[in-house]
Design a protein around this motif. Structure first.
Motif, PDB file in Angstrom:
ATOM      1  N   THR A  37       0.197  -0.945   0.128  1.00  0.00           N
ATOM      2  CA  THR A  37       0.219  -0.184  -0.107  1.00  0.00           C
ATOM      3  C   THR A  37       0.839   1.520  -0.049  1.00  0.00           C
ATOM      4  O   THR A  37       1.796   1.351   0.188  1.00  0.00           O
ATOM      5  N   LEU A  38       0.344   2.264  -0.407  1.00  0.00           N
ATOM      6  CA  LEU A  38       0.784   3.456  -0.186  1.00  0.00           C
ATOM      7  C   LEU A  38       1.420   3.631   0.778  1.00  0.00           C
ATOM      8  O   LEU A  38       2.122   4.356   1.023  1.00  0.00           O
ATOM      9  N   GLY A  39       0.546   3.988   1.444  1.00  0.00           N
ATOM     10  CA  GLY A  39       0.546   3.810   3.243  1.00  0.00           C
ATOM     11  C   GLY A  39       2.233   3.034   4.036  1.00  0.00           C
ATOM     12  O   GLY A  39       3.307   3.453   4.232  1.00  0.00           O
ATOM     13  N   SER A  40       2.534   1.878   3.366  1.00  0.00           N
ATOM     14  CA  SER A  40       2.872   1.422   3.670  1.00  0.00           C
ATOM     15  C   SER A  40       4.881   1.687   2.969  1.00  0.00           C
ATOM     16  O   SER A  40       5.171   1.505   4.017  1.00  0.00           O
ATOM     17  N   ILE A  41       4.492   2.035   1.972  1.00  0.00           N
ATOM     18  CA  ILE A  41       5.710   2.855   1.180  1.00  0.00           C
ATOM     19  C   ILE A  41       6.407   4.254   1.870  1.00  0.00           C
ATOM     20  O   ILE A  41       7.290   4.044   2.294  1.00  0.00           O
ATOM     21  N   TYR A  42       5.145   4.440   2.540  1.00  0.00           N
ATOM     22  CA  TYR A  42       5.784   5.863   3.397  1.00  0.00           C
ATOM     23  C   TYR A  42       5.880   5.740   4.769  1.00  0.00           C
ATOM     24  O   TYR A  42       6.467   6.276   4.965  1.00  0.00           O
ATOM     25  N   HIS A  43       5.632   4.540   5.566  1.00  0.00           N
ATOM     26  CA  HIS A  43       5.765   3.459   6.499  1.00  0.00           C
ATOM     27  C   HIS A  43       7.298   3.615   6.386  1.00  0.00           C
ATOM     28  O   HIS A  43       8.229   3.656   7.247  1.00  0.00           O
ATOM     29  N   PHE A  44       7.678   2.803   5.618  1.00  0.00           N
ATOM     30  CA  PHE A  44       9.373   2.626   5.505  1.00  0.00           C
ATOM     31  C   PHE A  44       9.650   3.319   4.790  1.00  0.00           C
ATOM     32  O   PHE A  44      11.016   3.930   5.350  1.00  0.00           O
ATOM     33  N   PHE A  45       9.543   4.405   4.269  1.00  0.00           N
ATOM     34  CA  PHE A  45      10.060   4.915   3.840  1.00  0.00           C
ATOM     35  C   PHE A  45       9.374   6.352   4.205  1.00  0.00           C
ATOM     36  O   PHE A  45       8.985   7.431   2.500  1.00  0.00           O
ATOM     37  N   PRO A  46      10.029   7.589   5.336  1.00  0.00           N
ATOM     38  CA  PRO A  46       8.922   8.710   4.901  1.00  0.00           C
ATOM     39  C   PRO A  46       9.426   9.284   3.542  1.00  0.00           C
ATOM     40  O   PRO A  46       8.428  10.428   3.508  1.00  0.00           O
ATOM     41  N   GLY A  47      10.679   9.855   3.418  1.00  0.00           N
ATOM     42  CA  GLY A  47      10.939  11.007   2.493  1.00  0.00           C
ATOM     43  C   GLY A  47      10.297  10.526   1.132  1.00  0.00           C
ATOM     44  O   GLY A  47      11.124  11.358   0.191  1.00  0.00           O
TER      45      GLY A  47
END
Length: 195
Positions: A37-47
């Motif tokens: 999910t997009l949420g997972s991507i931003y969780h692991f990679f806040p940048g």
């Protein structure tokens, strides 16, 4: 073995950059390809996208370093090691249908002059590969300055030959580069260990 969500994101991003470059790779496409999910991507990679790309380039750099190390360690003669590496790259590129080029080169070209973390990680990758070649040459008795310059030449020529092979859909640019680099390495007259 189960692959973690973070690892799936990194590997998918590396493959996408390899095939379509950094600019052409979108965050939604990364999510789709990695089944995250997009949420997972931003969780692991806040940048965001750049942070994911940095991790992907580090992953790709290590992948090529392993191929390069295997080629270098598999041959006592450094000239033959270079030829072996270019043969492996040519075969891999052909097997991919000419689409799996070097993601480091793709990202580096798109971020030139930015001074970004992504550009720095690309530089680190190239410098790391040069160090592997330099160390092989030093171990074979090459003088330090010659080993350093030859290593730079080998990595530069291989990277350029890979792009040329990809564009022309032909193994020959990589194979020719390997043959010519081997001649150059042999021209120093340093015998491989055990010869």
């Amino acid at each position: 073995m189960q692959t973690s969500t973070r690892d799936r994101i990194v590997v998918a991003t590396a493959r996408l950059i390899q095939r379509q470059g950094y600019v052409g790779t979108g965050i939604k496409q990364i999510a789709s390809e990695s089944q995250a999910t997009l949420g997972s991507i931003y969780h692991f990679f806040p940048g965001g996208k750049e942070a994911v790309a940095v991790a992907a380039i580090r992953y790709s750099a290590q992948e090529f370093a392993e191929l390069l190390e295997a080629a270098l360690d598999g041959e006592s003669d450094p000239a033959e090691a270079v030829v072996s590496c270019t043969r492996q790259l040519a075969a891999g590129l052909k097997d991919s249908g000419w689409v799996d080029g070097c993601p480091v080169t793709a990202a580096a070209l798109e971020t030139l002059g930015t001074g970004s973390e992504l550009q720095q990680v690309c530089a680190d990758a190239l410098n790391g590969w040069e160090a592997l070649v330099r160390d092989k040459l030093l171990g074979c008795g090459f003088p330090a300055e010659a080993a350093r310059e030859l290593a730079t030449t080998v990595i530069s020529a291989v990277e350029g030959a890979e792009v040329t092979a990809q564009v022309n859909r032909s193994e020959e640019p990589l194979l020719a580069a390997g043959r010519q680099l081997a001649r150059l390495v042999r021209s120093y007259g340093v015998a491989a260990p055990g010869r």
